[in-house]
Design an enzyme around this catalytic site. Structure first.
Site, PDB file in Angstrom:
ATOM      1  N   ARG A 387      94.428  10.056  41.529  1.00  0.00           N
ATOM      2  CA  ARG A 387      94.893   8.680  41.337  1.00  0.00           C
ATOM      3  C   ARG A 387      95.676   8.581  40.031  1.00  0.00           C
ATOM      4  O   ARG A 387      95.145   8.866  38.958  1.00  0.00           O
ATOM      5  CB  ARG A 387      93.673   7.757  41.264  1.00  0.00           C
ATOM      6  CG  ARG A 387      93.986   6.320  40.996  1.00  0.00           C
ATOM      7  CD  ARG A 387      94.362   5.661  42.253  1.00  0.00           C
ATOM      8  NE  ARG A 387      94.550   4.234  42.135  1.00  0.00           N
ATOM      9  CZ  ARG A 387      95.166   3.547  43.084  1.00  0.00           C
ATOM     10  NH1 ARG A 387      95.636   4.151  44.146  1.00  0.00           N
ATOM     11  NH2 ARG A 387      95.314   2.247  42.954  1.00  0.00           N
ATOM     12  N   GLU A 494      58.083   3.701  45.717  1.00  0.00           N
ATOM     13  CA  GLU A 494      57.312   4.815  45.133  1.00  0.00           C
ATOM     14  C   GLU A 494      56.864   4.464  43.716  1.00  0.00           C
ATOM     15  O   GLU A 494      56.672   5.334  42.879  1.00  0.00           O
ATOM     16  CB  GLU A 494      58.121   6.125  45.122  1.00  0.00           C
ATOM     17  CG  GLU A 494      58.639   6.587  46.460  1.00  0.00           C
ATOM     18  CD  GLU A 494      57.555   7.020  47.431  1.00  0.00           C
ATOM     19  OE1 GLU A 494      56.410   7.208  46.991  1.00  0.00           O
ATOM     20  OE2 GLU A 494      57.857   7.120  48.628  1.00  0.00           O
TER      21      GLU A 494
HETATM   22  C1  LIG Z   1      63.100  -0.588  50.092  1.00  0.00           C
HETATM   23  C2  LIG Z   1      61.621  -0.677  49.870  1.00  0.00           C
HETATM   24  C3  LIG Z   1      60.764  -0.041  50.756  1.00  0.00           C
HETATM   25  C4  LIG Z   1      59.381  -0.139  50.570  1.00  0.00           C
HETATM   26  N1  LIG Z   1      58.558   0.464  51.476  1.00  0.00           N
HETATM   27  C5  LIG Z   1      57.201   0.310  51.376  1.00  0.00           C
HETATM   28  C6  LIG Z   1      56.317   0.850  52.365  1.00  0.00           C
HETATM   29  O1  LIG Z   1      56.730   1.494  53.323  1.00  0.00           O
HETATM   30  N2  LIG Z   1      54.970   0.628  52.230  1.00  0.00           N
HETATM   31  C7  LIG Z   1      54.459  -0.079  51.180  1.00  0.00           C
HETATM   32  O2  LIG Z   1      53.231  -0.226  51.101  1.00  0.00           O
HETATM   33  N3  LIG Z   1      55.276  -0.604  50.220  1.00  0.00           N
HETATM   34  C8  LIG Z   1      56.622  -0.437  50.292  1.00  0.00           C
HETATM   35  N4  LIG Z   1      57.470  -0.988  49.338  1.00  0.00           N
HETATM   36  C9  LIG Z   1      56.881  -1.828  48.282  1.00  0.00           C
HETATM   37  C10 LIG Z   1      56.895  -1.210  46.897  1.00  0.00           C
HETATM   38  O3  LIG Z   1      55.962  -0.172  46.819  1.00  0.00           O
HETATM   39  C11 LIG Z   1      56.589  -2.322  45.885  1.00  0.00           C
HETATM   40  O4  LIG Z   1      57.662  -3.221  45.976  1.00  0.00           O
HETATM   41  C12 LIG Z   1      56.469  -1.811  44.470  1.00  0.00           C
HETATM   42  O5  LIG Z   1      55.241  -1.156  44.311  1.00  0.00           O
HETATM   43  C13 LIG Z   1      56.576  -2.939  43.425  1.00  0.00           C
HETATM   44  O6  LIG Z   1      55.722  -3.997  43.714  1.00  0.00           O
HETATM   45  P1  LIG Z   1      56.228  -5.523  43.724  1.00  0.00           P
HETATM   46  O7  LIG Z   1      57.438  -5.583  44.564  1.00  0.00           O
HETATM   47  O8  LIG Z   1      55.090  -6.378  44.100  1.00  0.00           O
HETATM   48  O9  LIG Z   1      56.639  -5.819  42.232  1.00  0.00           O
HETATM   49  P2  LIG Z   1      55.744  -6.507  41.088  1.00  0.00           P
HETATM   50  O10 LIG Z   1      54.540  -5.697  40.834  1.00  0.00           O
HETATM   51  O11 LIG Z   1      55.549  -7.949  41.378  1.00  0.00           O
HETATM   52  O12 LIG Z   1      56.718  -6.355  39.853  1.00  0.00           O
HETATM   53  C14 LIG Z   1      57.780  -7.298  39.571  1.00  0.00           C
HETATM   54  C15 LIG Z   1      58.317  -7.027  38.168  1.00  0.00           C
HETATM   55  O13 LIG Z   1      57.281  -7.280  37.217  1.00  0.00           O
HETATM   56  C16 LIG Z   1      57.138  -6.184  36.367  1.00  0.00           C
HETATM   57  N5  LIG Z   1      55.700  -6.019  36.042  1.00  0.00           N
HETATM   58  C17 LIG Z   1      54.657  -6.043  36.893  1.00  0.00           C
HETATM   59  N6  LIG Z   1      53.510  -5.797  36.249  1.00  0.00           N
HETATM   60  C18 LIG Z   1      53.829  -5.609  34.951  1.00  0.00           C
HETATM   61  C19 LIG Z   1      53.083  -5.271  33.785  1.00  0.00           C
HETATM   62  N7  LIG Z   1      51.771  -5.037  33.813  1.00  0.00           N
HETATM   63  N8  LIG Z   1      53.760  -5.139  32.617  1.00  0.00           N
HETATM   64  C20 LIG Z   1      55.093  -5.319  32.566  1.00  0.00           C
HETATM   65  N9  LIG Z   1      55.853  -5.624  33.632  1.00  0.00           N
HETATM   66  C21 LIG Z   1      55.225  -5.761  34.820  1.00  0.00           C
HETATM   67  C22 LIG Z   1      57.665  -4.971  37.126  1.00  0.00           C
HETATM   68  O14 LIG Z   1      58.170  -3.994  36.234  1.00  0.00           O
HETATM   69  C23 LIG Z   1      58.764  -5.583  37.978  1.00  0.00           C
HETATM   70  O15 LIG Z   1      59.989  -5.558  37.272  1.00  0.00           O
HETATM   71  C24 LIG Z   1      58.862  -0.880  49.472  1.00  0.00           C
HETATM   72  C25 LIG Z   1      59.739  -1.491  48.578  1.00  0.00           C
HETATM   73  C26 LIG Z   1      61.105  -1.390  48.763  1.00  0.00           C
HETATM   74  C27 LIG Z   1      62.023  -2.072  47.797  1.00  0.00           C
END
Ligand SMILES: Cc1cc2nc3c(=O)[nH]c(=O)nc-3n(C[C@H](O)[C@H](O)[C@H](O)COP(=O)(O)OP(=O)(O)OC[C@H]3O[C@@H](n4cnc5c(N)ncnc54)[C@H](O)[C@@H]3O)c2cc1C
Length: 686
Positions: A387, A494
């Site tokens: 490019r 994960e």
């Molecule tokens: C594409 C995708 C596929 C998935 N597939 C699966 C699946 O097949 N099976 C399954 O069981 N799950 C699955 N998940 C779920 C995934 O494991 C969870 O989303 C992940 O563990 C985070 O949990 P949460 O979304 O409740 O975030 P939360 O725990 O609510 O976190 C939200 C925010 O708060 C912050 N936070 C939370 N606690 C604290 C703390 N103590 N101190 C500071 N900051 C904090 C985090 O850093 C984050 O930024 C999937 C998620 C995605 C996005």
């Protein structure tokens, strides 16, 4: 490097450097196997700086001979094959290479099934990613479940190869085999063997397993999940119960459309006593007609911002009855008399054993993040070589890759992929060897940190690629958005990155590191000296973290409060640890172990590592704050980075070709050399 020699180098660098020279230099090096020294003083067009010649190299074995007139990076004729051999192939056996090649071959022979398609409905996308996975597994049978224990690299090879072909298929592969199947393998016992035999053999639209761990109100904090598995000794069954809408299982991949079975995480209740989180095998849909089984309610999770080929859903259990044998009872079982028995009396440790199977997923996420970044970089940088925008005159436009600002945006990410590749391969080797106790804990910590660091950097790097490809980067067909989405989701699944870092920090603070005696940094080009200051930072932050946590715990008499108020240090500690670790592994695996005959490769790899280390130093004020680098040295970093960028530019085609993606099925996009030809078609894709 002494002040004097650095100034000499700068003088060399500031020699007449017009755009024509850059263009000629770049073009003459597009095919690095033909690279020769162009330091011909009579030809201003082919002049380039041999800045390498004034650098004192610390690695004896790869030090270029001082008599060598071609003492600069771009003088070396390095083939991508040599680079592949030393960066990728040395970590894989013939068997693994064959598996990868057989998958690629199958994809080539079945273009209709594997052609990239856009604008499909949600269900079409989901079936397509499933059918692709099923086809590959049934045609090639690339692994058995036992390989998770005996040859995990086989599994990584399949997942990594799939991830570059269709990430939806890779995600399904990870869910069905890496989460569902691996849970039965690692948490189950003898009685689950017959079911385990089905995992590979029976994979189909009617036999697919999912992993139900996350709940609406508890995903990161799995120990607090609400789903119950209540044991009834009179019927020798469990009742799986979702006690409230906040306890609905969410995000389970496979739930919305395909899954017929699930691993369900639930609190085990025996004789009215909670025995903590255990895992259960639960049938979800009929394998005959796909109807949802009684007591189970499933809803789609809806459209996501990417990865819509995965049918994530919500699942409620209304007193679903399953037999006693569906408890995966490796760590805790129900006796014939109806009482609970466990080999791990500590409930916390028992829980940790149940989430340990997630380790393979974390390692895979680190690896797929690097692959996503590599693919985005290859597409972007290949485009940037071809490019042209602006130039000294209207008719002499130059490739955008020749612009310094462009190089500074991308080369650190390029360096990151090379350095981190070694750390991830090293982690895979650790994973292969059985480990216990502190060693095993440290492996988990390393996996947590690498997963977080790789996905975070890959996401930022892919976003930079999106911009670096200009508007073309915004077209789906060019795959950069797809790679960014992989990295994006990897930040959260994960294990959320911040949570992973905080968990890892709790283990890292127990290392009891002593702060090394600080030696003056005398040579910024010396990776060994630079590694020392990273070692110092790691140990210093660890001590500060330990001290502050203890002090606050004493002052507030509240350990939780103390851990919250030191979270900034926890995150810094993990970042320091993982960067230091990566440099150490790279020095050992990539530099020290290269023999004399591979000195050219050693030179290039070393320069990539230096670029990354300089970038990391610039990103963290700690080094200046603690006098690990003088302000004068700090001031030299930009020029040193610029000189490395200049040296690396001619090698970019070789560096991206060394990623080893097959052009016909992985990087075939209408960009770079194919931009005009492919964009002139009536339809870019169907
Ligand atoms: C594409 C995708 C596929 C998935 N597939 C699966 C699946 O097949 N099976 C399954 O069981 N799950 C699955 N998940 C779920 C995934 O494991 C969870 O989303 C992940 O563990 C985070 O949990 P949460 O979304 O409740 O975030 P939360 O725990 O609510 O976190 C939200 C925010 O708060 C912050 N936070 C939370 N606690 C604290 C703390 N103590 N101190 C500071 N900051 C904090 C985090 O850093 C984050 O930024 C999937 C998620 C995605 C996005």
């Amino acid at each position: 490097m002494s002040q004097e020699s650095f100034q000499q180098q700068q003088q060399q660098l500031s020699q007449p450097s017009d755009d024509q020279r850059r263009l000629a230099q770049l073009i003459s090096h597009l095919f690095p196997s033909n690279a020769t020294c162009h330091s011909d003083p009579n030809n201003s067009l082919s002049l380039h700086s041999c800045s390498g010649s004034s650098n004192p190299y610390p690695y004896g074995s790869i030090q270029p001979s001082t008599n060598d007139p071609k003492n600069c990076l771009s003088c070396y004729a390095i083939s991508s094959n040599q680079m592949i051999q030393h960066t990728l192939e040395r970590y894989e056996s013939e068997t693994h290479r064959n598996i990868r090649n057989r998958i690629y071959e199958l994809v080539r022979k079945n273009p209709k099934l594997f052609e990239r398609r856009f604008g499909l409905t949600k269900d079409e996308e989901r079936y397509l990613s499933h059918d692709r996975l099923e086809f590959i597994i049934q045609q090639l049978k690339p692994f058995e479940m036992e390989h998770f224990k005996t040859d995990p690299k086989r599994i990584f090879t399949v997942l990594e190869t799939l991830s570059m072909i269709d990430f939806g298929s890779c995600g399904r592969c990870m869910i069905h085999f890496g989460l569902f199947g691996a849970s039965i393998l690692f948490f189950g016992t003898e009685k689950h063997q017959p079911f385990l035999q089905r995992i590979v053999k029976d994979l189909s639209r009617d036999f697919f397993g999912m992993f139900c761990m996350s709940e609406l109100n508890h995903a990161s904090n799995v120990q607090a999940i609400e789903t119950r598995a209540i044991y009834d000794h009179s019927t020798k069954t469990f009742q799986i119960v979702t006690p409230s809408d906040s306890a609905v299982k969410v995000w389970s991949g496979g739930a919305a459309l395909l899954a017929t079975w699930a691993i369900v995480f639930a609190q085990l209740i025996v004789n009215n006593e909670n025995k903590g989180v255990h895992t259960f095998l639960v049938p979800i849909r009929s394998e005959k007609d796909h109807s949802v089984l009684p007591g189970i309610r499933i809803r789609d999770l809806g459209s996501k911002i990417g990865l819509n080929s995965l049918d994530n859903g919500r699942v409620w259990f209304d007193h679903v009855t399953i037999p006693k044998d569906y408890l995966l009872d490796r760590f805790g079982t129900i006796t014939d008399e109806g009482t609970y028995k466990t080999s791990i009396p500590d409930a916390g440790l028992r829980f940790l054993s149940h989430v340990s199977a997630l380790l393979i997923g974390r390692i895979m996420t680190a690896s797929s993040s690097i692959l996503a970044l590599k693919l985005a970089l290859e597409i972007t940088l290949k485009h940037a070589i071809h490019r042209k925008q602006f130039g000294p005159t209207l008719d002499k436009e130059v490739p955008i890759l020749s612009y310094l600002s462009y190089q500074r945006r991308f080369y650190p990410y390029l360096a990151f992929t090379y350095v981190m590749q070694f750390a991830v391969e090293d982690l895979k080797m650790r994973y292969e060897k059985p480990s216990k106790g502190a060693e095993n804990k440290m492996m988990h910590t390393l996996a947590d940190c690498l997963k977080a660091k790789c996905s975070e950097t890959a996401f930022n790097g892919c976003q930079e690629c999106r911009k670096g490809a200009g508007a073309q980067g915004f077209l789906s067909v060019n795959r950069i958005g797809e790679m960014r989405t992989i990295a994006d989701a990897s930040l959260t699944y994960e294990g959320d990155n911040t949570i992973l870092y905080q968990t890892a920090a709790r283990n890292l603070m127990k290392r009891g590191s002593t702060i090394p005696k600080l030696k003056k940094l005398t040579n910024l080009w010396d990776l060994q000296q630079l590694q020392q200051i990273f070692e110092f930072r790691d140990a210093t932050i660890e001590q500060a973290y330990v001290k502050k946590t203890a002090l606050l715990a004493k002052k507030t008499n509240n350990a939780f409060e103390a851990s919250v108020r030191t979270q900034d240090l926890a995150l810094k500690l993990c970042n320091s640890y993982v960067e230091n670790h990566a440099i150490k592994v790279f020095m050992k695996e990539a530099l020290e172990s290269l023999s004399q005959e591979n000195k050219n490769l050693g030179q290039v790899l070393e320069r990539l590592a230096l670029l990354l280390v300089f970038t990391w130093i610039q990103q963290d004020g700690f080094f200046l704050q603690h006098g690990l680098i003088s302000s004068e040295q700090y001031g030299q970093l930009d020029d040193m980075i610029n000189s490395i960028c200049e040296e690396l530019t001619p090698l970019v085609p070789m560096l991206i070709k060394s990623f080893n993606f097959p052009e016909d099925i992985v990087t075939n996009v209408p960009m770079g050399p194919k931009l005009v030809e492919m964009m002139a078609y009536d339809k870019i894709y169907d």
